[in-house]
Design a protein around this motif. Structure first.
Motif, PDB file in Angstrom:
ATOM      1  N   LYS A   1     -23.224   4.604 -77.005  1.00 49.82           N
ATOM      2  CA  LYS A   1     -23.727   5.325 -78.170  1.00 49.82           C
ATOM      3  C   LYS A   1     -24.268   6.689 -77.734  1.00 49.82           C
ATOM      4  O   LYS A   1     -24.038   7.701 -78.366  1.00 49.82           O
ATOM      5  N   ARG A   2     -24.984   6.668 -76.617  1.00 49.80           N
ATOM      6  CA  ARG A   2     -25.624   7.902 -76.154  1.00 49.80           C
ATOM      7  C   ARG A   2     -24.574   8.907 -75.690  1.00 49.80           C
ATOM      8  O   ARG A   2     -24.586  10.064 -76.064  1.00 49.80           O
ATOM      9  N   GLU A   3     -23.656   8.469 -74.847  1.00 49.08           N
ATOM     10  CA  GLU A   3     -22.601   9.380 -74.403  1.00 49.08           C
ATOM     11  C   GLU A   3     -21.269   8.635 -74.399  1.00 49.08           C
ATOM     12  O   GLU A   3     -20.958   7.921 -73.442  1.00 49.08           O
ATOM     13  N   PRO A   4     -20.524   8.800 -75.477  1.00 48.03           N
ATOM     14  CA  PRO A   4     -19.291   8.035 -75.613  1.00 48.03           C
ATOM     15  C   PRO A   4     -18.298   8.345 -74.503  1.00 48.03           C
ATOM     16  O   PRO A   4     -17.453   7.525 -74.177  1.00 48.03           O
ATOM     17  N   GLY A   5     -18.424   9.521 -73.923  1.00 47.20           N
ATOM     18  CA  GLY A   5     -17.497   9.883 -72.856  1.00 47.20           C
ATOM     19  C   GLY A   5     -17.679   9.047 -71.608  1.00 47.20           C
ATOM     20  O   GLY A   5     -16.831   9.042 -70.730  1.00 47.20           O
ATOM     21  N   SER A   6     -18.779   8.322 -71.535  1.00 41.75           N
ATOM     22  CA  SER A   6     -19.086   7.629 -70.274  1.00 41.75           C
ATOM     23  C   SER A   6     -18.081   6.533 -69.963  1.00 41.75           C
ATOM     24  O   SER A   6     -17.943   6.122 -68.823  1.00 41.75           O
TER      25      SER A   6
ATOM     26  N   LEU B   1     -20.965  14.872 -82.185  1.00 36.68           N
ATOM     27  CA  LEU B   1     -19.890  15.073 -81.218  1.00 36.68           C
ATOM     28  C   LEU B   1     -18.771  15.887 -81.816  1.00 36.68           C
ATOM     29  O   LEU B   1     -18.335  16.887 -81.263  1.00 36.68           O
ATOM     30  N   THR B   2     -18.343  15.426 -82.958  1.00 35.43           N
ATOM     31  CA  THR B   2     -17.199  16.089 -83.560  1.00 35.43           C
ATOM     32  C   THR B   2     -17.531  17.525 -83.879  1.00 35.43           C
ATOM     33  O   THR B   2     -16.747  18.437 -83.604  1.00 35.43           O
ATOM     34  N   LEU B   3     -18.714  17.726 -84.424  1.00 31.11           N
ATOM     35  CA  LEU B   3     -19.127  19.102 -84.702  1.00 31.11           C
ATOM     36  C   LEU B   3     -19.102  19.909 -83.429  1.00 31.11           C
ATOM     37  O   LEU B   3     -18.558  21.012 -83.381  1.00 31.11           O
TER      38      LEU B   3
ATOM     39  N   GLY C   1     -13.253  11.475 -84.676  1.00 29.19           N
ATOM     40  CA  GLY C   1     -14.141  11.926 -83.600  1.00 29.19           C
ATOM     41  C   GLY C   1     -13.871  11.187 -82.306  1.00 29.19           C
ATOM     42  O   GLY C   1     -13.732  11.790 -81.233  1.00 29.19           O
ATOM     43  N   VAL C   2     -13.730   9.880 -82.431  1.00 29.95           N
ATOM     44  CA  VAL C   2     -13.450   9.066 -81.238  1.00 29.95           C
ATOM     45  C   VAL C   2     -12.118   9.483 -80.632  1.00 29.95           C
ATOM     46  O   VAL C   2     -11.978   9.645 -79.416  1.00 29.95           O
ATOM     47  N   CYS C   3     -11.147   9.684 -81.500  1.00 29.49           N
ATOM     48  CA  CYS C   3      -9.809  10.073 -81.051  1.00 29.49           C
ATOM     49  C   CYS C   3      -9.874  11.369 -80.244  1.00 29.49           C
ATOM     50  O   CYS C   3      -9.287  11.478 -79.162  1.00 29.49           O
ATOM     51  N   ILE C   4     -10.619  12.325 -80.773  1.00 27.87           N
ATOM     52  CA  ILE C   4     -10.721  13.601 -80.066  1.00 27.87           C
ATOM     53  C   ILE C   4     -11.409  13.410 -78.718  1.00 27.87           C
ATOM     54  O   ILE C   4     -10.991  13.977 -77.709  1.00 27.87           O
ATOM     55  N   THR C   5     -12.431  12.577 -78.726  1.00 31.02           N
ATOM     56  CA  THR C   5     -13.135  12.334 -77.465  1.00 31.02           C
ATOM     57  C   THR C   5     -12.195  11.782 -76.405  1.00 31.02           C
ATOM     58  O   THR C   5     -12.206  12.207 -75.249  1.00 31.02           O
TER      59      THR C   5
END
Lengths: 874, 218
Positions: free
Chosen positions: A322-327, A864-866, A416-420
């Protein structure tokens, strides 16, 4: 019975009068005896706790209070999460919530939240009927209670250790985070002189303390080093795969060290029957059957452990994700990697700091291999998703009613998740592709790598093997989740077959040290017994192939230990080895051409090591990359290679945080200068006595330099090893055998030995095969090697790996606590996102309360998305 | 373990077991006992006197010295005779081990019980032999006597070394170091345990304890 009374009869018992001359007979209890720290029963555990508390304090400043509060909050959180999940699953009428069902209200048409709740009795009945929910509830209840008891127990234990720190070691908790381990250790050694916490010896040495703390870990490291543990598998689709999880490690430890009927009698001694070779077959049988039983127990407990693992993963990682989805796309050092890369006698915090320093370079290296095709696809997907998202968000900002349209919010989140995900496939624009150089930088920190990586850094095989050490976080979690199912299979089908080798290993590699107990003989770091002729201990080592540690583990561990513990007094030969090597490194370092003033901070070619260290931070690492790669190319032949290895260190020095004042840097440089001279290493310990802040600062800086010094030595040793192995390529070909085909695969060279001992014994390649001398092998070894002579030795494409686990919380922390990981673009990502968000809110002047509500609900994805959309625009 | 351990081995006939054990245990305890402490102040004390006694053995040609304290003797005799009974009841090849463990107590805070931390363990391994005729018994009688004499010298040598001993306690702590329950002598806190065969291995209780401790460790 004849009874003869002597004249030494006792006086009558009732003394009211004093014995004659009582004034002279009065005894006095010396002062200071009242300390409770004399004679500790379990020194292993005691030292482990000291080291643990120290680690904790290093990670979180003011560790004890933080630990206390962190644990309490976590307990509450756990309770909440379980309760809430069950509530959501059973007590909510989703039809009302989704407005599929109509609620007939008399007073208003609004649907309120309580309407959606089911009545209490219905709810409890639903829970009671659902067996699975009950099961989960019971498991999580046990889990919670376990955490609670553990918490209370730990607080009690560590309170005691804390008072040991304060009363006996005379360190306040506020200064502990800034003290080095060596200082703590020096104080423990002092304490021993006074209180005699260990009763066997008058004085403790550093090595004793390390041995006690790391007794079992050293065994594990050695077993991984000798490829004894079945952790590598050849799978049909995935190819070679390393599977080593915490569950597996726990089972290994259970079997070897402390479980019922384990090889160890107690924490400090191996059972005597395992020390004798006589009935090894019988013992192996017994071990095999024990492994079978433990495997079956694992199989039976599998569902419970599985649910436990899922809960554990859920509670530990949801917060992080939740804090950093990229992790999830980030990487971490695998459990196996930590075991493979660990020196003998290396404490957790030393390993962690070393690996954390290598983290950045390692992830850069892995990013070099992103497939270009994938990048193009990812870029385009990201573009389309981004534009859709931008429109949706713009609309939302214009009028929040858009959110009320079905699936808008969910699509925003999904996009947003997709972009990440896509972004993780798009490499950094400023990335320079120079894997060879990156691998060198990594090597400087991790200190170990298989020989065949050198010169093959650009190949996918190398990358794949490196990824066994440095895996995706997501893979790590997945493996942990799979572990309950896979562990019993590994135990029953792989480990059981190795029982004879394991028995032999423990018998051959256990030594009893007075005052310490039984330890792994590799951990003695004795070059003579376990040195590898291809790693500079040529002529000094008497080890057979079976005895020598692979990958120069003995030599590198020895250097590491000597450098981190400058006060340690090694035995005579070892001292000789260390000083010889240090001298050589020093000569190479200063022997580099130096025609300008070494301290000049210009952008010119780095002149000497010290200048190198100082100029490092001011120059760009990439500049060095370019220059050095050209250097290494033509320097491979000559002896000046060592120098080039040293020079290529400059990127590392950029990671040294010499951000203090210039004077501090100068002083530190002075220290390093002395330290480099080999004789002046004790300069680092000058500060150990003083408790002033300044002293601690210098000692921190100096320990930083110690790690750099170790990096230099590691690089140098690898370089020398490379040359040596080219010169006489066959000396070190001890082909590691496939761990999963143990007894059948006696290698050709061994089989062809005419008078081979394993004829009489059941075959086991770890049983010492008394190969007369290493030089007997070359011919057969090179025949075995399809590349023949002249080509760099490819010691079977396998990397030796193994296991050591540690607490899961530590894993995500990897690269955080390091001060030097702070380049511009790596500012905590949500900082400018929050700014952005508030900027949008202000500029668009939208309905603030609603927006804040949205922000809190969908903060992670939205921000994130923003962030991602607007960042490219800037 | 953070304690010294000494091992003595003796081979005796069944009827000699008791006396041999008494001889060795008493010899050790003789050197590990002091007179009663009489505290004047918290940290100042005087030491009472201790008498000694020569004991002749019936079945062995041997005489040993023990502290002349009936109470202590009674306690040791009790432990030894239990050991002897267990040994004769076991019916196996007559191997056994009796250990005398000196320990210190460490007061712990409320949730935990007091810790007993051993600092010296003497293990006496006994091997019981059966003899066929009287002549052999006579030889054995002498030989065991000689052996025991050697062991006693051995014990004295070990005790003479300057090694760790608990520091002398203050009045409030005297119970943590010495056994103060006897009224005429004050040995270090000790515990006598025995074991008939040596293949017991890790008992279930230690494993459970370890399991619990391990799950609790952070």
């Amino acid at each position: 019975m004849a009874h003869f009374d002597t004249e030494y009869q006792r006086l009558e018992a009732s003394y009211s009068d004093s014995p004659p001359g009582e004034e002279n007979l009065l005894m006095h209890v010396p002062e200071g005896v009242k300390s409770q720290w004399h004679h500790i029963e379990n020194l292993d555990l005691f030292f482990q706790r000291i080291s643990f508390l120290y680690n904790f304090d290093i990670c979180l400043k003011n560790g004890f209070t933080c630990m206390l509060f962190g644990e309490i909050f976590e307990l509450v959180q756990l309770l909440f999460v379980v309760g809430f999940t069950v509530f959501l699953a059973n007590c909510v009428d989703y039809d009302v919530l989704f407005a599929n069902k109509f609620v007939n209200h008399t007073d208003s048409s609004k649907v309120t939240l309580p309407d959606a709740f089911l009545p209490v009795d219905v709810c409890s009945a639903r829970i009671r009927d659902n067996v699975f929910v009950i099961f989960v509830l019971i498991i999580s209840g046990v889990f919670w209670l376990h955490r609670l008891v553990k918490f209370i127990y730990n607080v009690c234990c560590y309170w005691e250790i804390r008072s040991f720190y304060i009363n006996a070691l005379k360190m306040t908790m506020s200064e502990l985070p800034y003290a080095t381990w060596q200082e703590v250790q020096a104080r423990i050694v002092e304490i021993q002189k006074e209180h005699q916490i260990c009763i066997h010896k008058k004085e403790l040495t550093e090595l004793d303390i390390y041995h006690r703390i790391l007794r079992f870990k050293n065994y594990m490291v050695a077993m991984v080093n000798k490829s004894l543990l079945p952790v590598r598998f050849r799978l049909p689709v995935l190819g070679e795969y390393v599977f080593y999880t915490r569950g597996l490690k726990y089972n290994f430890e259970l079997i070897f060290f402390w479980g019922p009927g384990s090889l160890f009698e107690n924490e400090w001694s191996l059972k005597p029957e395992y020390k004798r070779g006589g009935n090894r077959l019988e013992l192996a049988d017994r071990l095999a059957s024990r492994i079978l039983w433990i495997g079956i127990a694992n199989l039976l407990l599998c569902p419970v452990i599985l649910v436990w693992q899922i809960l554990y993963a859920f509670f530990s990682y949801t917060e992080v994700i939740k804090r950093e989805p990229g992790s999830l796309g980030a990487r971490c050092w695998s459990l196996y990697g930590r075991c493979y890369l660990r020196h003998f006698n290396e404490l957790d915090h030393e390993l962690m700091s070393r690996l954390s320093k290598g983290y950045k370079a390692a992830s850069k290296y892995m990013n070099c291999f992103l497939s270009p095709l994938l990048t193009v696809v990812a870029k385009n997907v990201a573009f389309f998703a981004g534009s859709l998202l931008a429109v949706l968000i713009a609309l939302t900002i214009y009028d929040e009613d858009v959110l009320a349209v079905e699936h808008v919010l969910s699509s925003i989140t999904l996009l947003g998740v997709c972009i990440t995900i896509c972004r993780s496939f798009i490499p950094d624009k400023h990335m320079v592709f120079c894997p060879e150089q990156l691998l060198r930088v990594i090597l400087a920190h991790i200190h170990y790598m298989p020989d065949h990586w050198q010169g093959n850094a650009h190949r996918y095989e190398t990358r794949d093997q490196f990824s066994q050490l440095f895996q995706y976080k997501a893979v790590f979690i997945l493996e942990e989740l799979l572990s309950p199912v896979v562990t019993p299979i590994i135990l029953i089908f792989c480990l059981r077959r190795k029982s004879l080798e394991i028995i032999d290993f423990f018998r051959n590699f256990t030594v009893e040290v007075i005052g310490v107990g039984d330890t792994c003989s590799f951990a003695q770091m004795d070059i003579r017994q376990h040195g590898h002729p291809a790693w500079m201990s040529e002529g000094k080592t008497e080890a057979s192939i079976y005895q020598q540690a692979e990958d120069g583990k003995t030599e590198l561990s020895l250097m590491h230990f000597a450098i981190t513990n400058p006060q340690w007094q090694p035995p005579q030969e070892t001292t000789h080895f260390i000083s010889q090597l240090k001298e050589r490194v020093h000569r190479e370092a200063t022997g580099a051409p130096s025609d300008t003033h070494p301290m000049s901070l210009s952008e010119s070619e780095p002149r000497s090591l010290i200048a190198n260290l100082l100029t490092g931070p001011s120059t760009l690492a990439s500049v060095h990359f370019g220059r050095d790669s050209s250097l290494t190319n033509h320097a491979t032949a000559g002896i000046s290679d060592g120098a080039s290895a040293l020079r290529s260190l400059s990127p590392i020095s950029s990671s040294l945080h010499l951000r203090g004042s210039l004077s501090a840097a100068h002083r530190a440089a002075g220290y390093t200068g002395r330290a480099m001279a080999g004789s002046g290493t004790d300069a680092r310990t000058v500060s150990s006595g003083s408790s002033a802040w300044e002293g601690q600062l210098t000692s921190l800086v100096l320990s930083e330099y110690a790690s750099t010094e170790m990096s230099i030595h590691a690089l140098y040793m690898h370089e020398l090893h490379k040359q040596q192995s080219r010169g006489e390529l066959s000396r070190h070909t001890w082909h590691r055998q496939e761990s999963d085909e143990s007894s059948d695969s006696i290698p050709d060279e061994v089989r062809s030995e005419p008078n081979h001992h394993s004829r009489n014994f059941p075959r086991s390649h770890t049983f010492p095969t008394t190969v007369p001398s290493p030089s007997a092998i070359p011919t057969s070894a090179s025949a075995n090697n399809p590349f023949g002579a002249g080509v760099k030795i490819v010691r079977s494409a396998r990397v030796p790996m193994g296991g050591w686990a540690e607490d899961g919380q530590a894993a995500p922390r990897h690269h955080e606590p390091l001060p030097e990981e702070s380049s511009e673009d790596e500012m905590p990502p949500h900082i400018h996102k929050v700014n952005l968000l508030s900027f949008c809110v202000c500029s668009c002047n939208i309905n603030l309360p609603v927006f804040t509500a949205i922000k809190w609900i969908f903060f992670p994805s939205l921000s994130l998305t923003l962030g991602y959309i607007i960042k490219p625009c800037q | 373990m953070n304690c010294r351990s000494e091992v003595l081995e003796v081979t005796v006939e069944a009827r000699q077991v008791e006396e041999a054990m008494l001889a060795l245990l008493h010899t050790i305890l003789l050197h590990r006992s002091t007179g009663k402490f009489h505290y004047k102040k918290e940290g100042t004390y005087s030491i009472g006197t201790v008498g000694t006694q020569d004991i002749d053995c019936d079945f062995i040609d041997f005489t040993f010295v023990r502290v002349s304290s009936e109470e202590l003797d009674r306690m040791i005799r009790k432990a030894v005779s239990e050991f002897k009974d267990a040994l004769s009841n076991s019916g196996s090849d007559g191997m056994g081990q009796i250990s005398l463990e000196f320990y210190q107590k460490k007061k712990s805070r409320w949730p935990f019980s007091d810790e007993c931390i051993p600092w010296e363990v003497w293990s006496i391994k006994v091997n019981v032999v059966n003899l066929a005729n009287e002549q052999e018994r006579q030889i054995c009688r002498e030989k065991v006597g000689e052996k025991l004499g050697e062991k006693v010298i051995n014990v004295v040598e070990v005790i003479n070394r300057h090694e760790y001993l608990p520091k002398m306690p203050t009045q409030s702590e005297v119970d943590n170091v010495f056994d103060t329950s006897l009224k005429d002598v004050q040995p270090y806190l000790y515990k006598i345990t025995y074991q008939i065969t040596d293949s017991l291995g890790t008992s279930v209780s230690t494993t459970m304890r370890r399991l619990i401790k391990d799950t609790l460790a952070l």
